[in-house]
Design a protein around this motif. Structure first.
Motif, PDB file in Angstrom:
ATOM      1  N   ARG A  77      -9.493   8.170   5.955  1.00 40.59           N
ATOM      2  CA  ARG A  77      -9.533   9.144   4.867  1.00 40.59           C
ATOM      3  C   ARG A  77     -10.183   8.519   3.631  1.00 40.59           C
ATOM      4  O   ARG A  77     -10.145   7.298   3.444  1.00 40.59           O
ATOM      5  CB  ARG A  77      -8.123   9.614   4.544  1.00 40.59           C
TER       6      ARG A  77
ATOM      7  N   SER B 121      -9.426   8.375   0.527  1.00 35.38           N
ATOM      8  CA  SER B 121      -8.600   7.621  -0.425  1.00 35.38           C
ATOM      9  C   SER B 121      -8.461   6.158  -0.034  1.00 35.38           C
ATOM     10  O   SER B 121      -8.325   5.284  -0.886  1.00 35.38           O
ATOM     11  CB  SER B 121      -7.198   8.243  -0.545  1.00 35.38           C
ATOM     12  N   SER B 122      -8.501   5.895   1.251  1.00 30.87           N
ATOM     13  CA  SER B 122      -8.334   4.520   1.718  1.00 30.87           C
ATOM     14  C   SER B 122      -9.623   3.715   1.609  1.00 30.87           C
ATOM     15  O   SER B 122      -9.642   2.521   1.884  1.00 30.87           O
ATOM     16  CB  SER B 122      -7.821   4.518   3.161  1.00 30.87           C
TER      17      SER B 122
ATOM     18  N   TYR C  87       0.846  -1.202   0.000  1.00 25.98           N
ATOM     19  CA  TYR C  87       0.000   0.000   0.000  1.00 25.98           C
ATOM     20  C   TYR C  87       0.882   1.253   0.000  1.00 25.98           C
ATOM     21  O   TYR C  87       1.941   1.282   0.634  1.00 25.98           O
ATOM     22  CB  TYR C  87      -0.930  -0.007   1.218  1.00 25.98           C
TER      23      TYR C  87
ATOM     24  N   ALA D  98     -11.490   4.253  -1.343  1.00 28.99           N
ATOM     25  CA  ALA D  98     -11.720   4.300  -2.785  1.00 28.99           C
ATOM     26  C   ALA D  98     -11.384   2.915  -3.345  1.00 28.99           C
ATOM     27  O   ALA D  98     -10.863   2.056  -2.621  1.00 28.99           O
ATOM     28  CB  ALA D  98     -10.834   5.369  -3.406  1.00 28.99           C
ATOM     29  N   PRO D  99     -11.703   2.653  -4.625  1.00 30.06           N
ATOM     30  CA  PRO D  99     -11.241   1.390  -5.201  1.00 30.06           C
ATOM     31  C   PRO D  99      -9.729   1.236  -4.994  1.00 30.06           C
ATOM     32  O   PRO D  99      -8.984   2.200  -5.157  1.00 30.06           O
ATOM     33  CB  PRO D  99     -11.590   1.547  -6.692  1.00 30.06           C
ATOM     34  N   ARG D 100      -9.293   0.087  -4.587  1.00 33.38           N
ATOM     35  CA  ARG D 100      -7.906  -0.243  -4.264  1.00 33.38           C
ATOM     36  C   ARG D 100      -7.439   0.347  -2.928  1.00 33.38           C
ATOM     37  O   ARG D 100      -6.288   0.190  -2.549  1.00 33.38           O
ATOM     38  CB  ARG D 100      -6.944   0.127  -5.406  1.00 33.38           C
ATOM     39  N   GLY D 101      -8.311   0.996  -2.199  1.00 30.74           N
ATOM     40  CA  GLY D 101      -7.964   1.447  -0.856  1.00 30.74           C
ATOM     41  C   GLY D 101      -7.868   0.264   0.102  1.00 30.74           C
ATOM     42  O   GLY D 101      -8.529  -0.757  -0.097  1.00 30.74           O
ATOM     43  N   ILE D 102      -7.074   0.419   1.138  1.00 36.43           N
ATOM     44  CA  ILE D 102      -6.777  -0.704   2.038  1.00 36.43           C
ATOM     45  C   ILE D 102      -8.033  -1.244   2.731  1.00 36.43           C
ATOM     46  O   ILE D 102      -8.107  -2.436   3.055  1.00 36.43           O
ATOM     47  CB  ILE D 102      -5.706  -0.301   3.081  1.00 36.43           C
TER      48      ILE D 102
ATOM     49  N   ASP E 254       1.314   5.677   0.346  1.00 39.40           N
ATOM     50  CA  ASP E 254       1.099   6.608   1.453  1.00 39.40           C
ATOM     51  C   ASP E 254      -0.359   7.054   1.586  1.00 39.40           C
ATOM     52  O   ASP E 254      -0.767   7.541   2.645  1.00 39.40           O
ATOM     53  CB  ASP E 254       1.990   7.850   1.278  1.00 39.40           C
ATOM     54  N   GLU E 255      -1.123   6.899   0.515  1.00 39.40           N
ATOM     55  CA  GLU E 255      -2.557   7.205   0.578  1.00 39.40           C
ATOM     56  C   GLU E 255      -3.365   5.969   0.935  1.00 39.40           C
ATOM     57  O   GLU E 255      -4.594   5.967   0.841  1.00 39.40           O
ATOM     58  CB  GLU E 255      -3.033   7.758  -0.777  1.00 39.40           C
ATOM     59  N   LEU E 256      -2.661   4.889   1.318  1.00 41.56           N
ATOM     60  CA  LEU E 256      -3.282   3.618   1.723  1.00 41.56           C
ATOM     61  C   LEU E 256      -4.065   2.972   0.585  1.00 41.56           C
ATOM     62  O   LEU E 256      -5.092   2.332   0.792  1.00 41.56           O
ATOM     63  CB  LEU E 256      -4.165   3.803   2.961  1.00 41.56           C
ATOM     64  N   ARG E 257      -3.534   3.132  -0.631  1.00 42.81           N
ATOM     65  CA  ARG E 257      -4.075   2.427  -1.785  1.00 42.81           C
ATOM     66  C   ARG E 257      -3.062   1.410  -2.267  1.00 42.81           C
ATOM     67  O   ARG E 257      -1.843   1.625  -2.136  1.00 42.81           O
ATOM     68  CB  ARG E 257      -4.384   3.417  -2.917  1.00 42.81           C
ATOM     69  N   LEU E 258      -3.537   0.328  -2.863  1.00 41.37           N
ATOM     70  CA  LEU E 258      -2.630  -0.647  -3.452  1.00 41.37           C
ATOM     71  C   LEU E 258      -1.722   0.053  -4.458  1.00 41.37           C
ATOM     72  O   LEU E 258      -2.190   0.851  -5.291  1.00 41.37           O
ATOM     73  CB  LEU E 258      -3.419  -1.754  -4.163  1.00 41.37           C
ATOM     74  N   ARG E 259      -0.432  -0.222  -4.406  1.00 48.23           N
ATOM     75  CA  ARG E 259       0.485   0.361  -5.386  1.00 48.23           C
ATOM     76  C   ARG E 259       0.124  -0.144  -6.783  1.00 48.23           C
ATOM     77  O   ARG E 259      -0.384  -1.259  -6.928  1.00 48.23           O
ATOM     78  CB  ARG E 259       1.917  -0.036  -5.046  1.00 48.23           C
ATOM     79  N   PRO E 260       0.412   0.653  -7.804  1.00 47.81           N
ATOM     80  CA  PRO E 260      -0.005   0.280  -9.165  1.00 47.81           C
ATOM     81  C   PRO E 260       0.481  -1.102  -9.595  1.00 47.81           C
ATOM     82  O   PRO E 260      -0.225  -1.800 -10.327  1.00 47.81           O
ATOM     83  CB  PRO E 260       0.614   1.386 -10.034  1.00 47.81           C
TER      84      PRO E 260
END
Lengths: 248, 248
Positions: free
Chosen positions: B146, B148-149, A225, B151-155, A227-233
């Motif tokens: 937050r 972003s976390s 993940y 959103a799709p692909r958020g943790i 820094d925005e806590l999203r899966l990396r591309p």
């Protein structure tokens, strides 16, 4: 091991009641110590209220007051009793009928009230690490729907995805290992033979409780993940569903 | 329209309390009639018990007793009062803070107790048709995480998928049109400016309540599911996640 058997069904004569009795007997025969929380029988109060330490002093920001009560030792005694049971347990069996695709309110409110900040989370780590790390959690769930309709591509969604808030958002969030749930389908038309087949399935799962592989959710510390806590591309590229959070 | 504003937060001074007050004012200004259920203020009991007509006479099979009570007019008065409010409403606004990735217990138990068989389901059709067809449902949810976390692909999973049991398994199951949820993130650190931005977002959604496109879940009657209630092989081929249940 010590097992906390957390159970929510209003009727002891139900299929759930039968599974609970037989499951606790099996766990005991396997040498485990079973701690019990039978929420309806206990008259558990699932509603968070001011007595739980809600009601902070700042406008809008009232969410952390339970944390304050926890730190000050002012949580209600029914909550601290459940915290002590959970602290003592190596594993959690959570058993309930699926109502509106989630746990009954009385069980949801166990998590709402017991897992306060400082006890269940908010200790620095989460998702694969955290306050309850080292414990294992097995979900035993009955549903009126047939099992095929809760398999992948089933109309209700797969049971793992229906239970995402519990398996990932509660167990794994707090550091517990989330075992694949045991689903007993077609529960509202179970015959004696169906009930005994469900008991056999439950016994098999209890025998594997210490060794079974948990669901391979990605840990927050895995580096998967950003820094925005999203899966990396580069991780599960292009995927947008919950299955992207399973490691390969 | 008549709107039932179903609300669950224990603390009126919270961000949720602010959003509710301002949201109801906006809905009223738009000419709607707002029916209110403020669950904590009402002291709503979320726990299904024998008083709800549970406790059938057959071993294992105790699930339909609420149906019997409904047909016989023997449901508790707090349940029938909520059923009357919902029946009168053209739209439902469901507002709550996200706790353990789901609604607070007091709200979960509203669905558990109010949507009994015969009233909320079990009338022959479901998923896009059913007892509550023709109504629209807007979810207004605050979360500490937050945006972003979620959103799709958020943790945490996307908010649409976290809320699958509510959006698909409850609203759409009973025939209601599920509108995309309004998520207010970072709620536990909201400033005055953040709160006013959230109010502005809520007002915009209320202005679109009658016309906004719902989430395009596949209807059970669409022909997309086979006799085992699984997506047919040619529908979203190979997909196993919840997004496969959205029509293109």
């Amino acid at each position: 091991m010590k097992i906390l058997w957390l159970y929510a069904h209003p009727e002891p004569r139900s299929l759930n009641g039968y599974l609970r009795t037989r499951g606790i007997a099996e766990a005991t025969a396997l040498g485990h110590e079973v701690i019990r929380s039978d929420l309806h029988a206990m008259g558990w109060n699932p509603v968070v209220s001011a007595a739980d330490g809600t009601g902070g002093t700042e406008r809008f920001l009232v969410g952390d007051a339970g944390h304050t009560a926890f730190r000050a030792g002012r949580l209600p005694p029914d909550v601290t009793a459940e915290q002590e049971k959970l602290s003592a347990a190596d594993a959690l069996v959570v058993q309930f009928p699926l109502w509106w695709y989630g746990p009954p309110a009385i069980l949801k409110g166990w998590f709402d009230r017991v897992l306060v900040k400082g006890f269940g989370y908010g200790t620095g780590s989460r998702y694969g690490a955290g306050a309850l790390a080292g414990k294992r959690a097995l979900t035993v769930v009955t549903a009126g729907a047939r099992a095929s309709s809760m398999a992948p591509r089933g109309i209700h969604g797969s049971i793992d995805q229906i239970l995402w808030p519990l398996l990932h958002g509660t167990y794994f969030y707090t550091g517990m290992a989330a075992l694949p749930p045991l689903l007993v389908g077609s529960a509202d038309r179970a015959t004696e033979a169906d009930a005994d087949a469900a008991v056999a399935a439950l016994r098999a799962r209890l025998r594997g409780l210490e060794t079974e592989e948990p669901i391979p959710f990605r840990a927050e510390s895995s580096g998967d993940y950003d820094d925005e806590l999203r899966l990396r591309p580069g991780v599960a590229p292009g995927a947008s569903g919950l299955e992207a959070h399973l490691s390969e």
